[in-house]
Structure formats: structure tokens, C-alpha cells
Design a protein around this motif. Structure first.
Motif, PDB file in Angstrom:
ATOM      1  N   ASP A  72      24.135  19.834 -31.605  1.00 33.69           N
ATOM      2  CA  ASP A  72      24.765  20.542 -30.480  1.00 33.69           C
ATOM      3  C   ASP A  72      26.281  20.470 -30.522  1.00 33.69           C
ATOM      4  O   ASP A  72      26.952  20.649 -29.503  1.00 33.69           O
ATOM      5  CB  ASP A  72      24.246  20.000 -29.130  1.00 33.69           C
ATOM      6  CG  ASP A  72      22.733  19.970 -29.072  1.00 33.69           C
ATOM      7  OD1 ASP A  72      22.116  21.008 -29.352  1.00 33.69           O
ATOM      8  OD2 ASP A  72      22.171  18.910 -28.755  1.00 33.69           O
ATOM      9  N   GLY A  73      26.833  20.209 -31.704  1.00 41.08           N
ATOM     10  CA  GLY A  73      28.276  20.052 -31.808  1.00 41.08           C
ATOM     11  C   GLY A  73      29.060  21.321 -31.552  1.00 41.08           C
ATOM     12  O   GLY A  73      30.195  21.270 -31.074  1.00 41.08           O
ATOM     13  N   PHE A  82      32.701  15.089 -27.015  1.00 41.01           N
ATOM     14  CA  PHE A  82      32.190  14.345 -28.152  1.00 41.01           C
ATOM     15  C   PHE A  82      32.226  12.853 -27.829  1.00 41.01           C
ATOM     16  O   PHE A  82      33.196  12.351 -27.255  1.00 41.01           O
ATOM     17  CB  PHE A  82      33.037  14.574 -29.400  1.00 41.01           C
ATOM     18  CG  PHE A  82      32.815  15.901 -30.079  1.00 41.01           C
ATOM     19  CD1 PHE A  82      31.617  16.583 -29.961  1.00 41.01           C
ATOM     20  CD2 PHE A  82      33.815  16.463 -30.858  1.00 41.01           C
ATOM     21  CE1 PHE A  82      31.411  17.799 -30.599  1.00 41.01           C
ATOM     22  CE2 PHE A  82      33.617  17.669 -31.501  1.00 41.01           C
ATOM     23  CZ  PHE A  82      32.418  18.345 -31.368  1.00 41.01           C
ATOM     24  N   VAL A  83      31.171  12.158 -28.220  1.00 40.86           N
ATOM     25  CA  VAL A  83      31.165  10.706 -28.248  1.00 40.86           C
ATOM     26  C   VAL A  83      31.200  10.330 -29.723  1.00 40.86           C
ATOM     27  O   VAL A  83      30.237  10.559 -30.464  1.00 40.86           O
ATOM     28  CB  VAL A  83      29.927  10.121 -27.553  1.00 40.86           C
ATOM     29  CG1 VAL A  83      29.933   8.600 -27.660  1.00 40.86           C
ATOM     30  CG2 VAL A  83      29.875  10.561 -26.093  1.00 40.86           C
ATOM     31  N   VAL A  84      32.334   9.794 -30.171  1.00 43.13           N
ATOM     32  CA  VAL A  84      32.556   9.547 -31.591  1.00 43.13           C
ATOM     33  C   VAL A  84      32.348   8.061 -31.889  1.00 43.13           C
ATOM     34  O   VAL A  84      32.947   7.195 -31.236  1.00 43.13           O
ATOM     35  CB  VAL A  84      33.976   9.972 -32.011  1.00 43.13           C
ATOM     36  CG1 VAL A  84      34.209   9.665 -33.494  1.00 43.13           C
ATOM     37  CG2 VAL A  84      34.183  11.465 -31.736  1.00 43.13           C
ATOM     38  N   THR A 139      29.589  20.317 -38.515  1.00 44.87           N
ATOM     39  CA  THR A 139      30.448  19.330 -39.168  1.00 44.87           C
ATOM     40  C   THR A 139      31.727  19.212 -38.350  1.00 44.87           C
ATOM     41  O   THR A 139      32.321  20.223 -37.965  1.00 44.87           O
ATOM     42  CB  THR A 139      30.781  19.760 -40.602  1.00 44.87           C
ATOM     43  OG1 THR A 139      29.562  19.852 -41.350  1.00 44.87           O
ATOM     44  CG2 THR A 139      31.702  18.747 -41.272  1.00 44.87           C
ATOM     45  N   VAL A 140      32.137  17.991 -38.057  1.00 41.30           N
ATOM     46  CA  VAL A 140      33.297  17.747 -37.199  1.00 41.30           C
ATOM     47  C   VAL A 140      34.347  16.975 -37.990  1.00 41.30           C
ATOM     48  O   VAL A 140      34.082  15.887 -38.501  1.00 41.30           O
ATOM     49  CB  VAL A 140      32.904  16.965 -35.927  1.00 41.30           C
ATOM     50  CG1 VAL A 140      34.136  16.659 -35.082  1.00 41.30           C
ATOM     51  CG2 VAL A 140      31.881  17.756 -35.112  1.00 41.30           C
ATOM     52  N   LEU A 141      35.540  17.548 -38.072  1.00 42.47           N
ATOM     53  CA  LEU A 141      36.668  16.904 -38.758  1.00 42.47           C
ATOM     54  C   LEU A 141      37.634  16.356 -37.721  1.00 42.47           C
ATOM     55  O   LEU A 141      38.061  17.076 -36.810  1.00 42.47           O
ATOM     56  CB  LEU A 141      37.389  17.925 -39.648  1.00 42.47           C
ATOM     57  CG  LEU A 141      38.663  17.426 -40.348  1.00 42.47           C
ATOM     58  CD1 LEU A 141      38.327  16.322 -41.342  1.00 42.47           C
ATOM     59  CD2 LEU A 141      39.375  18.591 -41.027  1.00 42.47           C
ATOM     60  N   LEU A 142      37.963  15.076 -37.861  1.00 45.53           N
ATOM     61  CA  LEU A 142      38.932  14.424 -36.983  1.00 45.53           C
ATOM     62  C   LEU A 142      40.124  13.987 -37.821  1.00 45.53           C
ATOM     63  O   LEU A 142      39.968  13.184 -38.748  1.00 45.53           O
ATOM     64  CB  LEU A 142      38.305  13.214 -36.273  1.00 45.53           C
ATOM     65  CG  LEU A 142      37.072  13.535 -35.403  1.00 45.53           C
ATOM     66  CD1 LEU A 142      35.804  13.134 -36.126  1.00 45.53           C
ATOM     67  CD2 LEU A 142      37.158  12.849 -34.054  1.00 45.53           C
ATOM     68  N   ASP A 143      41.286  14.516 -37.519  1.00 45.47           N
ATOM     69  CA  ASP A 143      42.496  14.246 -38.290  1.00 45.47           C
ATOM     70  C   ASP A 143      43.584  13.751 -37.342  1.00 45.47           C
ATOM     71  O   ASP A 143      44.193  14.542 -36.636  1.00 45.47           O
ATOM     72  CB  ASP A 143      42.937  15.511 -39.018  1.00 45.47           C
ATOM     73  CG  ASP A 143      44.134  15.273 -39.936  1.00 45.47           C
ATOM     74  OD1 ASP A 143      44.493  14.100 -40.148  1.00 45.47           O
ATOM     75  OD2 ASP A 143      44.704  16.268 -40.420  1.00 45.47           O
ATOM     76  N   HIS A 144      43.788  12.444 -37.287  1.00 45.10           N
ATOM     77  CA  HIS A 144      44.716  11.836 -36.330  1.00 45.10           C
ATOM     78  C   HIS A 144      44.380  12.280 -34.909  1.00 45.10           C
ATOM     79  O   HIS A 144      45.244  12.624 -34.115  1.00 45.10           O
ATOM     80  CB  HIS A 144      46.166  12.200 -36.658  1.00 45.10           C
ATOM     81  CG  HIS A 144      46.642  11.617 -37.944  1.00 45.10           C
ATOM     82  ND1 HIS A 144      46.369  12.194 -39.167  1.00 45.10           N
ATOM     83  CD2 HIS A 144      47.364  10.493 -38.203  1.00 45.10           C
ATOM     84  CE1 HIS A 144      46.916  11.466 -40.130  1.00 45.10           C
ATOM     85  NE2 HIS A 144      47.516  10.426 -39.583  1.00 45.10           N
ATOM     86  N   CYS A 145      43.101  12.232 -34.604  1.00 45.36           N
ATOM     87  CA  CYS A 145      42.611  12.757 -33.326  1.00 45.36           C
ATOM     88  C   CYS A 145      42.692  11.684 -32.239  1.00 45.36           C
ATOM     89  O   CYS A 145      42.268  10.545 -32.448  1.00 45.36           O
ATOM     90  CB  CYS A 145      41.170  13.222 -33.511  1.00 45.36           C
ATOM     91  SG  CYS A 145      40.422  13.907 -32.029  1.00 45.36           S
ATOM     92  N   PRO A 146      43.197  12.018 -31.049  1.00 48.97           N
ATOM     93  CA  PRO A 146      43.199  11.035 -29.962  1.00 48.97           C
ATOM     94  C   PRO A 146      41.788  10.809 -29.436  1.00 48.97           C
ATOM     95  O   PRO A 146      40.942  11.703 -29.483  1.00 48.97           O
ATOM     96  CB  PRO A 146      44.090  11.694 -28.899  1.00 48.97           C
ATOM     97  CG  PRO A 146      43.975  13.156 -29.166  1.00 48.97           C
ATOM     98  CD  PRO A 146      43.818  13.293 -30.656  1.00 48.97           C
TER      99      PRO A 146
END
Length: 350
Positions: free
Chosen positions: A142-143, A149-151, A185-192
């Protein structure tokens, strides 16, 4: 009203209500009605956070019915997997902030966890935290439509959970085998990210979320398998060869009898896990996930074989269940991973 002590009559009434609604409103349009009329999104969430305060048996009853119809909805990903991670985190503020929307079905949450290899290891999430979140997570349920999001991420102190605004990430729709189960697919790049109880290692919360979700997924697999077997038995009574229905041939009767035993033992595994005490859940969840994955894969393969040529056409529904079987078997850990976990739990129960 359902609850932890719900009896068979109440569970059957819940099943009947869900099945009737799904027959009236098939497909994605069913989800708002399931939430508004029956309250399925909040079944596993305590009343103090806006849920129904029911239990895993009620959740499994709903998932069985959703499995029969392959209804695309965020029940497993948001209402079970993500919600259970938040519940198990121990962060009261996060629970009060996130769970009411999930319970009402007005907000969808997604747990961002596994890497490209598809390992849902509670101690080794795909992302990392160093004051910001980095990494790429795959197979996010369900992204694409999630509002939160709970990462799960590795930290200097173990594993942490973080609340993240999806707008701060890059989301890419995957191309799954089963189009009724969208993955992202979820990309996190210096994500708060907002820490969820950063005072504690959250690997235990992830393990709890995985086990509960494995049982819920196994219930869905049982619902799919039971439906496929029903349709196959009905077809063998209609298809005529050598002047009589093929259901009269003893060899096919034996095969269908074996499938019936397989489905019923899978159902028993689900309900044993759904009603398990907390300390027994990891073991019984592993049993349910491994056995139900095998059961659905075998039943759908036999469905195609016994339907003959019609089952390999695009118009027939058999291929949809076959694809769901193989996609679900990989989700939340492959059967062999759960068997290995089961062996470890049996040999070292402490």
C-alpha cells in the motif's frame, strides 16, 4: 460487538456480513464500505485508539473473505502490518497520533522495511538512520497510496521506527506478479523522520508485527485456497468426458480429497495461531505461514490442471489465484525462512 472472547456465532456473523458486502460491492470500491459499515480497519486496534478492540480471530475472519475475492484493499498492509508495528512500539503519543485514522480507514499507513532480497528480518531493515533516513525499501504494501510511512531503520542503538511523510520520499510502483496486490519501492535520501519511541530497540515491535501479519496473511491464503477448491469441485461436476462428469473418476476424487485435507489443515493452523497465547505466537505464526503458502500454491496449481485448457486463458480467474499464491508465498518471508525459524524456536524455545 466483537472482542477477544468472540464466539463462533459472532465470527460467523462477521464472515457473512463481509461476504455479503463484497458480493454487492466488488473490487476496490468495497474498502470504504467495509470500513464505514462493518469497521474492519479497526478490528485489531484497541478502543482507546479508535478501534473496535477485537482480536486476531476477527481480523483473520475478514482476511479469509478478502482472500476468496482477491479484493485489493489496505487491510493487510495498513490495518495489520503498519498498525501492529505502531501498537508494539510502546510510544503512546505515536499510537494516539497514528492509529485513529488507520482504524477509521480514512488514512492508510505503510511499513517500510524489507530490502531488495525480500527478507523481513526484524534486526536488519533495509534503511539506516544517522539523524536522517537513507536507503531503499522494496515490496512496500500500500505504499503508493499511503498518507504516512512507518520506516524501520538501523540506528547506533539497534533498530528504530520513524514516522515519515511520504512526500519526502521517492515512490516507484513495482511490477508485481499479482496485480491485485500493488507493491511499491521507496527511496529515502537524507529524509527527515520523527522517531517512534527512540529510547528502545524496536526489533521486538517488528517481530510482533511480522508474526501477527503472517497469521493474517495465512488466513487470506486459506480463503483463496478454499474458494479455488470449491470452484474446481463444481467444475469437475460439469465437465463431461467419456459420457460422464469427470468428478465420477476415482483418481480425481482422490486428488480433490487430498486438497480438501490440505485446506482444512491449513485452516486449523491459522486458527491455532490466531488464538495463541503471546509466547506461542512466533512458533504458530511460522507454522501457519509455511503451511498455508504451500497449501495455496498446490491448490491453485491443481485448479489449473483440473480445469484443463480454459484455465490458462486470460479471461478465466484461475491465473489470478495462481499469481496470488506465488506472490503471497514470498511476502513476509519465504516458507523455507519460516521453517528455519520454526526449527530454531523448537530447538531453543528460550
Amino acid at each position: 460487538m466483537t472482542g477477544p472472547g468472540t464466539g463462533p456465532e459472532e465470527l460467523e456473523a462477521l464472515r457473512v456480513a463481509v461476504r455479503a458486502l463484497l458480493s454487492r460491492t466488488p473490487g476496490p470500491d468495497a474498502w470504504p464500505k467495509l470500513c464505514g459499515e462493518i469497521g474492519v480497519a479497526g478490528l485489531g486496534i484497541p478502543e482507546e485508539y479508535g478501534g473496535a478492540g477485537a482480536g486476531l480471530p476477527e481480523v483473520c475472519a475478514v482476511l479469509e473473505e478478502l482472500g476468496r475475492t482477491l479484493t485489493p484493499c489496505p487491510m493487510l498492509g495498513s490495518s495489520v502490518l503498519a498498525a501492529e508495528a505502531v501498537l508494539a512500539s510502546g510510544d503512546e503519543a505515536a499510537k494516539r497520533r497514528l492509529l485513529p485514522g488507520i482504524a477509521a480507514g480514512t488514512a492508510t499507513a505503510a511499513l517500510v522495511w524489507a530490502g531488495a532480497q525480500g527478507h523481513w528480518d526484524p534486526t536488519a531493515p533495509a534503511c539506516r538512520w544517522d539523524g536522517r533516513l537513507h536507503g531503499e525499501a522494496h515490496y512496500v504494501l500500500d505504499g503508493a497510496d499511503a498518507e504516512v510511512f512507518v520506516v524501520a531503520a538501523r540506528t547506533d542503538h539497534g533498530v528504530g521506527l520513524f514516522e515519515v511523510d511520504p512526500a519526502a520520499t521517492t515512490r516507484t510502483a513495482a511490477t508485481p506478479m499479482d496485480v491485485t496486490r500493488p507493491l511499491t519501492t521507496v527511496l529515502l535520501d537524507h529524509c527527515p523522520g520523527r522517531p517512534i519511541d527512540d529510547r528502545a530497540d524496536q526489533s521486538g515491535a517488528l517481530a510482533r508485527a511480522r508474526d501477527v501479519s503472517c497469521v493474517a496473511l495465512a488466513a487470506e491464503q486459506v480463503g483463496s485456497a478454499a474458494y479455488c477448491l470449491e470452484q474446481t469441485v463444481a467444475y469437475t461436476k460439469q465437465r463431461v468426458q467419456f459420457g460422464r462428469p469427470i468428478a465420477h473418476f476415482q483418481a480425481l476424487q482422490h486428488r480433490m480429497a487430498d486438497l480438501y485435507v490440505l485446506v482444512e489443515t491449513a485452516r486449523s493452523a491459522v486458527w491455532a495461531a490466531a488464538r495463541a497465547e503471546k509466547q506461542q505466537l512466533p512458533l504458530l505464526a511460522a507454522v501457519a505461514k509455511a503451511h498455508c503458502s504451500e497449501a495455496l500454491s498446490r491448490v491453485t496449481a491443481e485448479m489449473i490442471q483440473l480445469h484443463g485448457g480454459v484455465a490458462i486463458t486470460w479471461e478465466h480467474e484461475a491465473h489470478r489465484y495462481f499469481k496470488r499464491a506465488h506472490g503471497s508465498a514470498q511476502l513476509l518471508g519465504q516458507p523455507r525462512e519460516h521453517i528455519a525459524r520454526l526449527v530454531a524456536l523448537v530447538l531453543d524455545p528460550g
